[in-house]
Motif scaffolding. Structure first.
Motif, PDB file in Angstrom:
ATOM      1  N   GLY A 280      -9.050  -1.704   5.527  1.00  0.00           N
ATOM      2  CA  GLY A 280     -10.688  -1.472   5.878  1.00  0.00           C
ATOM      3  C   GLY A 280     -11.660  -1.327   5.363  1.00  0.00           C
ATOM      4  N   LEU A 281     -11.983  -2.810   4.934  1.00  0.00           N
ATOM      5  CA  LEU A 281     -12.915  -3.361   4.800  1.00  0.00           C
ATOM      6  C   LEU A 281     -13.985  -4.511   5.767  1.00  0.00           C
ATOM      7  CD1 LEU A 281     -15.268  -4.595   2.679  1.00  0.00           C
ATOM      8  CD2 LEU A 281     -13.731  -6.213   1.708  1.00  0.00           C
TER       9      LEU A 281
ATOM     10  N   MET B  47      -4.992   8.299   5.997  1.00  0.00           N
ATOM     11  CA  MET B  47      -6.001   9.119   6.964  1.00  0.00           C
ATOM     12  C   MET B  47      -6.670   9.402   7.722  1.00  0.00           C
ATOM     13  SD  MET B  47      -3.037  11.153   7.782  1.00  0.00           S
ATOM     14  CE  MET B  47      -3.630  12.440   8.572  1.00  0.00           C
ATOM     15  N   GLU B  48      -7.638   8.663   6.591  1.00  0.00           N
ATOM     16  CA  GLU B  48      -9.722   8.528   6.606  1.00  0.00           C
ATOM     17  C   GLU B  48      -9.728   7.170   8.301  1.00  0.00           C
ATOM     18  OE1 GLU B  48     -11.210   6.609   3.655  1.00  0.00           O
ATOM     19  OE2 GLU B  48     -10.920   8.683   2.669  1.00  0.00           O
TER      20      GLU B  48
ATOM     21  N   SER C  53      -3.615  -5.868   6.233  1.00  0.00           N
ATOM     22  CA  SER C  53      -3.746  -4.843   7.881  1.00  0.00           C
ATOM     23  C   SER C  53      -4.626  -5.407   8.571  1.00  0.00           C
ATOM     24  CB  SER C  53      -2.835  -3.475   7.357  1.00  0.00           C
ATOM     25  OG  SER C  53      -3.442  -2.900   7.207  1.00  0.00           O
ATOM     26  N   TYR C  54      -5.036  -5.456   9.185  1.00  0.00           N
ATOM     27  CA  TYR C  54      -6.105  -6.025  10.311  1.00  0.00           C
ATOM     28  C   TYR C  54      -5.989  -4.761  11.385  1.00  0.00           C
ATOM     29  CZ  TYR C  54      -5.969 -10.206   7.417  1.00  0.00           C
ATOM     30  OH  TYR C  54      -6.310 -11.020   5.615  1.00  0.00           O
ATOM     31  N   GLU C  55      -7.193  -4.343  11.766  1.00  0.00           N
ATOM     32  CA  GLU C  55      -7.672  -3.859  12.267  1.00  0.00           C
ATOM     33  C   GLU C  55      -9.118  -4.388  13.809  1.00  0.00           C
ATOM     34  OE1 GLU C  55      -9.015  -0.244  11.196  1.00  0.00           O
ATOM     35  OE2 GLU C  55      -7.114   0.546  11.128  1.00  0.00           O
ATOM     36  N   CYS C  56      -8.941  -4.533  14.537  1.00  0.00           N
ATOM     37  CA  CYS C  56     -10.220  -4.588  15.816  1.00  0.00           C
ATOM     38  C   CYS C  56     -10.805  -3.365  16.274  1.00  0.00           C
ATOM     39  CB  CYS C  56      -9.376  -6.072  16.860  1.00  0.00           C
ATOM     40  SG  CYS C  56     -10.668  -6.400  17.438  1.00  0.00           S
TER      41      CYS C  56
ATOM     42  N   THR D 223      -3.253  -0.908  13.988  1.00  0.00           N
ATOM     43  CA  THR D 223      -3.097  -2.095  12.533  1.00  0.00           C
ATOM     44  C   THR D 223      -1.761  -2.701  13.479  1.00  0.00           C
ATOM     45  OG1 THR D 223      -4.121  -0.215  11.438  1.00  0.00           O
ATOM     46  CG2 THR D 223      -3.106  -2.081  10.518  1.00  0.00           C
ATOM     47  N   ALA D 224      -2.685  -4.134  12.567  1.00  0.00           N
ATOM     48  CA  ALA D 224      -1.747  -5.694  12.620  1.00  0.00           C
ATOM     49  C   ALA D 224      -1.257  -6.272  11.039  1.00  0.00           C
ATOM     50  CB  ALA D 224      -2.445  -6.954  13.944  1.00  0.00           C
TER      51      ALA D 224
END
Length: 1251
Positions: free
Chosen positions: A60-61, A1-2, A100-103, A118-119
């Motif tokens: 999240g990192l 949720m963050e 999981s990865y985010e740009c 999220t990918a």
């Protein structure tokens, strides 16, 4: 949720902050992707109108805006940032990258921050190699066919979980149970599969494979095992038995084969239940086992059961194959039971039987060639299925059938078999006649004579047995011999007294049970007495008592007479008459009486019985036992000798009867008790043994002996020998020169024989007392060495050796000191010392003296004692034995102050001696003195001389010699240089020579010493024997024409070559003569030379002499001498000095020399003179020298007629061997003085100085 909330807030803040400017937005957002472990993964991200910082987020990192992404070496952002491309590239994907990865694009002044969807990145991991839990991979497992087994296979750490399958020999197996468990990581899974399998025999050798696969592998991962299935073999079969019957004695070979089975079967053969073979072989290719049985068929094999059994480890029971043998065999033997011996006209019963046979046989009887029908035959069963045939025969035997063969024959006509057994028929009947061959009845035989008795018998079966009987006793002697129908037995007797009137009877009998035939004869024998006995009635006899002895003979024929003897003494006896005795003979008796003494004890009294008819004597003796007290023998020694520390036995020669003695010893009245004594021991015979004898044991010993008859005693003196020791020996003994003295050696020794003292001089050289003129004397235990007119040569250490024959000898030494006043060593050259007076050189003055006692030295200069405080004078004294030396060293010698006469004074208590030593400047040496001849041969002379003072420099010697008629003298330098002896060689036989010697050093040559005349010995030459030439025979053939022409051509060629050679040599000689003339023009000759004799010296010799000076100066002064003006260096000058041993000179040659190898040829007739230059040459003598004149060729004319040199003074003379030069044979005129200024070129210390 963050994450959504954070993204929303960033967008809201961006919207609030932005105005109507362009907003950043995603053109491409990342999608979910799946990659294999280790592959590269790219997550795409493209942003339009980027104004904020773009970075990636993993679980999240935030990974940071740096495109190289520090801390993650495998991560990087790729693409063109100006185009908004911010792709995430991961190299070598790992399970940790599964996330999981985010740009994200961060907020800027113009646009808020944005976050992509999220990918998910999924990393596929292949399983590990499968593992079979129960078995090792690629191993071989052994299973039994028909038994169910469980196999567990697992594949661990796979993503996704692996799928496992089984196959057998390539065929898939169903009914596999799977179970998936978590792996070593929460994202990994492990799969386990269980297979239940029941193998069959057809599965043997196949592989059981476990295969694991998932999406990460393209081909299954496998693990397998090879199945080894155990199963029983097939029943065996027997090959090789083709006939229903087999004969005994044949060989039967059977093969047992068992096929299939894992493992292959083990085979064994049994015969009637017993194992007979356990060997077999296997054929892995044909999958079969074979066993070969070889039997040698015997009758007992009939009906035997043969069985072959096959079995392996999984067979429940052995698998058999069998057969039964049927053997045909014939009887091995035919035997006859019963005896074929029978009295005549009696019935015999015999039984004939066969060994077992199959089939049975028949029997029949034969007597000779006649068949007997009185027999009964029976057939019965036997072992091994055979039969036995028996025939019983009865027959009445007659005398004429004796010896005929009785045969039992077994036969079978069906098998053409026959076998028989036979034995001879023996019909018994008694002998017919008996007689004896013997001497006539009245014959007389002497005892010991051989007598032959022969008994004969004829007829009878079996042959009669002959037995000789003497009176009533059977005799075993003799051998029975048969000849046809007559039997004989010979008895050879060695007659004895028992044969006298004895009856010899011969009996003949056999098994016929008839009375024995008998015949007899009687002998008459003469014999001496059988025995002789001596008896006495006295039990004991003592010395002085009378003793009666009685002698009785045994039976004799005829009777014997008696005689008595005591040792060699004949006694008078009494005859007691004769009486009848055994064997028909007579016994004779007699007696003798004698009075005994102690000397008779042990003696023999002999009784002699003599038969005069037979001329034979029989003796016996009685040993006298005379009782007497101890008596000492006349051989009892009165003295005994012993060696100290050794052992000695004091002998006791005592006799007594009874011999048991009790003896005791005493020494000087004191009793010796051997019991328990360590040194005194009693030996057998009561002798006393003394161990570790000492001198104190010497003296009288008393021995007392007793026995039951009385006692006696004797005295014995012990003499103890001991090695010598020296009690006193005067050391040292001093004596004045010419006086008398003696060395006294006092010894203690036993014995003390004459000559036990030996004196020896212990000097360095072996010298006898006779050479030293010493007189040894000895008196008892005192030895003296007397010195009369003592000389110095007698001084030294002397050894006194005392040897009395008892080792070890004693040794002692004493020194004889001969005292004499000092005697200084004086001689030529010892009274001068030459040293340069340049105030820089030291001088050493030495004087040596002999004297005893010690010598003291003192020095004086021109008669005045040297001041002890002058530091320029130093004295060193040295003492060794009788020699003493004093060296005075003068520092910085000055010609003004130190050139003087120094006096060395040597003193001791007996006197004084002095020596004057002149300290001079260096100068020429003094001439040698004392020239003498040592030996002379036909071509050599050995010389010796005494060197003079050397002038302070090393000196050399030169020999000058001349013979009558010689134009000048020859000079030879002595080698080694300073040796005062030389052998002059190359002389002519029977020629007188004038010889002198001179010395020279770097400063010049001494005056010529006195000359002596030497005449060489004559040479004895054997003249060759003239051989008379034989006149040619008329019939000798002439030379062939061709050979004569060839020899003529060869001779012409030789003449031409010789002419050409002569021409060349003449030209060469002329050229050398021209060079010589040019050299002579450059010289400045004078009327005299250095030698002052006016004699011409050849240039080469002159050069050698001056070069020797130069070398001496260089070696003695220690510095190089400058070359004189006009002298050129001759570093390369190496003259060849020829070697001419004695005896090689051809003294018989006259005229021109015959040797073509010589370099110098004589210009006049006469024997050549040769020199042994090797005796003079010294290594490096001619090296590094300066020449007097420039080198010029020598005008030599080898092989030609005499040729004049430029001066035309003298002809050349001499001869060299082997082409060597002889420079000392060249004569020429030389300058008599060195060039001007030569002395200025010398070092200062070599010029000399006037005082």
């Amino acid at each position: 949720m963050e994450q959504p909330v954070t993204a929303f807030l960033c967008l809201l803040l961006g919207a609030c902050a932005g105005g109507a400017s362009l907003q950043q937005a995603f053109r491409v957002e990342p999608d979910n992707i799946t990659v294999l472990e280790g592959a590269a993964a790219v997550l795409q991200c493209m942003v339009d109108n980027p104004s904020g910082v773009v970075q990636w987020v993993k679980d999240g990192l935030l990974l940071g805006p740096d495109r190289s992404i520090p801390g993650f070496p495998r991560y990087s952002m790729t693409g063109d940032p100006s185009k908004g491309e911010h792709h995430l590239r991961i190299v070598g994907s790992r399970l940790a990258d599964d996330a999981s990865y985010e740009c994200q694009a961060g907020r800027s002044e113009d646009s808020p921050g944005i976050v992509s969807r999220t990918a998910l990145l999924s990393v596929l991991v292949p399983p590990k190699l499968p593992i079979m839990k129960e078995y090792e991979t690629d191993s071989t497992v052994t299973w039994v066919a028909g038994v169910e087994y469980s196999v567990t296979c697992s594949a661990s750490d796979a993503k996704p979980a692996a799928e496992i399958s089984f196959n057998k020999g390539g065929s898939p197996l169903p009914e596999v149970s799977l179970q998936v468990n978590s792996g070593s990581n929460e994202k990994l899974s492990s799969t386990e599969a269980v297979l239940r399998v029941t193998p069959q025999s057809s599965d043997n050798g196949k592989r059981l494979v476990c295969a694991a696969t998932n999406e990460a592998v393209s081909a299954p991962l496998v693990a397998g095992v090879t199945m080894n299935i155990l199963f029983p073999p097939e029943p065996p079969t027997i090959e090789g038995h083709t006939r229903p019957e087999i004969k005994a004695g044949e060989t039967l070979k059977l093969t047992c084969i068992s096929r299939s089975g894992n493992p292959l079967a083990t085979l064994q053969w049994l015969k009637n239940g017993d194992v007979v073979s356990t060997s077999w072989e296997t054929d892995d290719t044909g999958r079969a086992s074979r066993s070969l049985l070889t039997l040698s068929i015997k009758p007992e094999d009939n009906g035997a059961q043969l069985c072959c059994e096959a079995v392996n480890q999984v067979s429940p029971l052995p698998l058999p194959a069998g057969l039964t043998l049927r053997v045909v065999f014939l009887p091995t033997e035919v035997s006859i039971l019963g005896s074929s011996n029978t009295p005549e006209n009696k019935q015999i019963s015999l039984s004939c039987s066969t060994a077992p046979s199959n089939p049975p046989v028949q029997l029949r009887w034969w007597l000779g060639w006649r068949e007997l029908t009185t027999a009964e035959v029976t057939v019965s069963e036997a072992a091994h299925g055979g039969t036995v045939t028996v025939s019983n025969l009865t027959h009445v035997a007659r005398r004429e059938e004796n010896g005929l063969p009785l045969t039992c024959e077994a036969f079978n006509e069906a098998v053409l078999f026959t076998r028989s057994a036979s034995l001879p028929l023996n019909v018994q009947y008694p002998p017919q006649k008996l007689w004896i061959e013997a001497p006539p009845p009245n014959s007389q035989f002497r005892a010991g004579t051989k007598v032959r008795l022969t008994c004969f018998a004829s007829g009878g079966n079996p042959a009669p047995r002959l037995v000789w009987i003497k009176d009533t006793k059977s005799l075993r002697e003799g051998t029975q011999v048969a000849s046809g129908k007559i039997v004989s037995k010979e008895l050879i007797l060695t007659t004895s007294p028992s044969d006298n009137r004895a009856t010899y009877r011969c009996n003949a009998s056999n098994d016929a049970k008839s009375p024995a035939l008998t015949a007899q004869t009687r002998l008459h024998i003469q014999f001496p007495p059988i025995d002789v006995k001596i008896t006495t009635t006295a039990k004991e006899v003592r010395r002085g008592q009378a003793l009666t002895l009685t002698c009785t003979t045994g039976s004799s024929n005829p009777f014997a007479t008696l005689a008595w003897f005591k040792d060699a003494e004949k006694l008078k006896g009494v005859d007691l008459g004769r009486k009848p005795a055994e064997f028909g003979g007579l016994s004779t008796s007699g007696k003798v009486t004698l009075v005994v003494s102690s000397s008779d004890n042990g003696q023999r009294v002999t009784c002699q019985a003599h038969s005069s008819i037979l001329a034979e004597t029989v003796n016996t003796f009685h040993k006298l036992n005379v009782l007497f007290p101890p008596e000492f023998s006349a051989e009892q020694p009165a003295t005994a000798q012993a060696v100290e520390h050794g052992a000695v036995e004091l002998p006791l020669r005592v006799s007594a009867n009874p011999p048991e003695l009790s003896c005791s010893w005493s020494f000087r009245g004191q009793a010796l008790i051997p019991e328990g004594s360590p040194r005194h021991h009693l030996r057998e015979g009561a002798s006393l043994c003394i161990w570790n004898v000492s001198r104190a044991d010497a003296g009288p010993y008393r021995a007392r002996c007793q026995n039951p008859e009385g006692q006696n005693e004797t005295l014995l003196h012990l003499d103890v020998h001991y090695p010598p020791s020296i009690r006193s020996l005067g050391d040292p003994v001093s004596v004045d020169l010419g006086a008398t003295a003696e060395l006294v050696c006092v010894a203690d020794a036993n014995p003390a024989p004459a000559g036990m003292f030996q004196w020896t001089w212990l000097g360095m050289e072996e010298r006898s007392l006779e050479e030293l003129e010493l007189e040894p004397e000895a008196s008892g235990a005192v030895g003296r060495l007397r010195i009369r007119g003592a000389r110095r040569a007698q001084a030294g250490l002397y050894e006194c050796r005392v040897d009395n024959g008892v080792p070890p000898p004693a040794r002692g030494s004493a020194r004889l000191i001969v005292r004499f006043k000092p005697e200084l060593e004086k001689g030529v050259g010892l009274g001068k010392v030459a040293v340069p007076g340049d105030r820089s050189s030291p001088a050493s003055l030495q004087c040596r003296a002999q004297g005893v006692p010690s010598v003291q030295f003192s020095w004086a200069k021109n008669g005045a004692a040297l001041p002890p405080d002058n530091p320029r004078y130093t004295e060193h004294t040295w003492h060794e034995g009788a020699w003493h030396s004093s060296t005075l060293t003068i520092a910085n010698v000055s010609a003004v102050h130190d050139y003087a006469t120094f006096t060395c004074r040597a003193s001791n208590a007996l006197g004084t001696d002095t020596l004057d030593i002149q300290l001079l400047s260096t100068s020429r040496p003094d001439p040698p003195t004392g020239l003498k001849i040592v030996s002379v041969t036909h071509n050599s002379a050995a010389l010796e001389w005494i060197p003079g003072f050397d002038g302070g420099l090393p000196q050399r010697f030169r020999i000058r010699y001349r013979w009558p008629g010689a134009p000048s003298a020859l000079y030879v330098d002595v080698f080694p240089a300073q040796t005062p002896a030389f052998t002059l060689t190359g002389l002519s036989p029977a020629t007188p020579y004038s010889v002198g010697v001179s010395a020279h050093n770097a400063l010049g040559e001494s005056a010529q010493g006195p000359s002596i005349t030497i005449t060489t010995a004559e040479l004895h030459v054997e003249e060759p024997t003239a051989v008379a030439s034989e006149e040619p025979k008329a019939e000798a053939p002439a030379l062939p024409v061709g050979l004569a022409g060839g020899l003529s051509a060869l001779g012409a060629l030789l003449l031409f070559s010789n002419a050409a050679l002569l021409f060349c040599l003449l030209r060469r000689c002329q050229a050398r003569a021209g060079i010589q003339r040019e050299a002579e023009e450059r010289r400045k000759p004078s009327a005299m030379n250095d030698y002052g004799s006016g004699e011409a010296v050849n240039p080469a010799a002159r050069r050698t002499l001056l070069d020797s000076y130069s070398e001496s100066c260089t070696s003695s002064a220690g510095s190089s001498m400058g070359a004189w003006p006009g002298y050129g260096p001759t570093r390369a000058y190496h003259p060849q000095l020829s070697s001419h041993p004695e005896g090689e000179t051809d003294v018989g040659t006259t005229g021109a020399f015959a040797s073509t190898d010589s370099v110098f040829h004589a210009r006049w007739h006469g024997p050549p003179l040769l020199h042994e230059y090797e005796d003079m040459m010294e290594p490096r003598v001619y090296e590094e020298l300066g020449a007097l004149y420039p080198q010029t060729p020598t005008p030599l004319c080898p092989g030609l007629a005499p040729c004049q040199d430029y001066m035309g003074t003298y002809a050349w003379r001499g001869q060299a061997l082997a082409g060597s030069e002889a420079p000392l044979r060249i004569y020429d005129r030389v300058a008599d003085t060195p060039p001007p200024g030569a002395d200025e070129e010398l070092p200062f210390e070599l010029r000399g100085e006037l005082v």
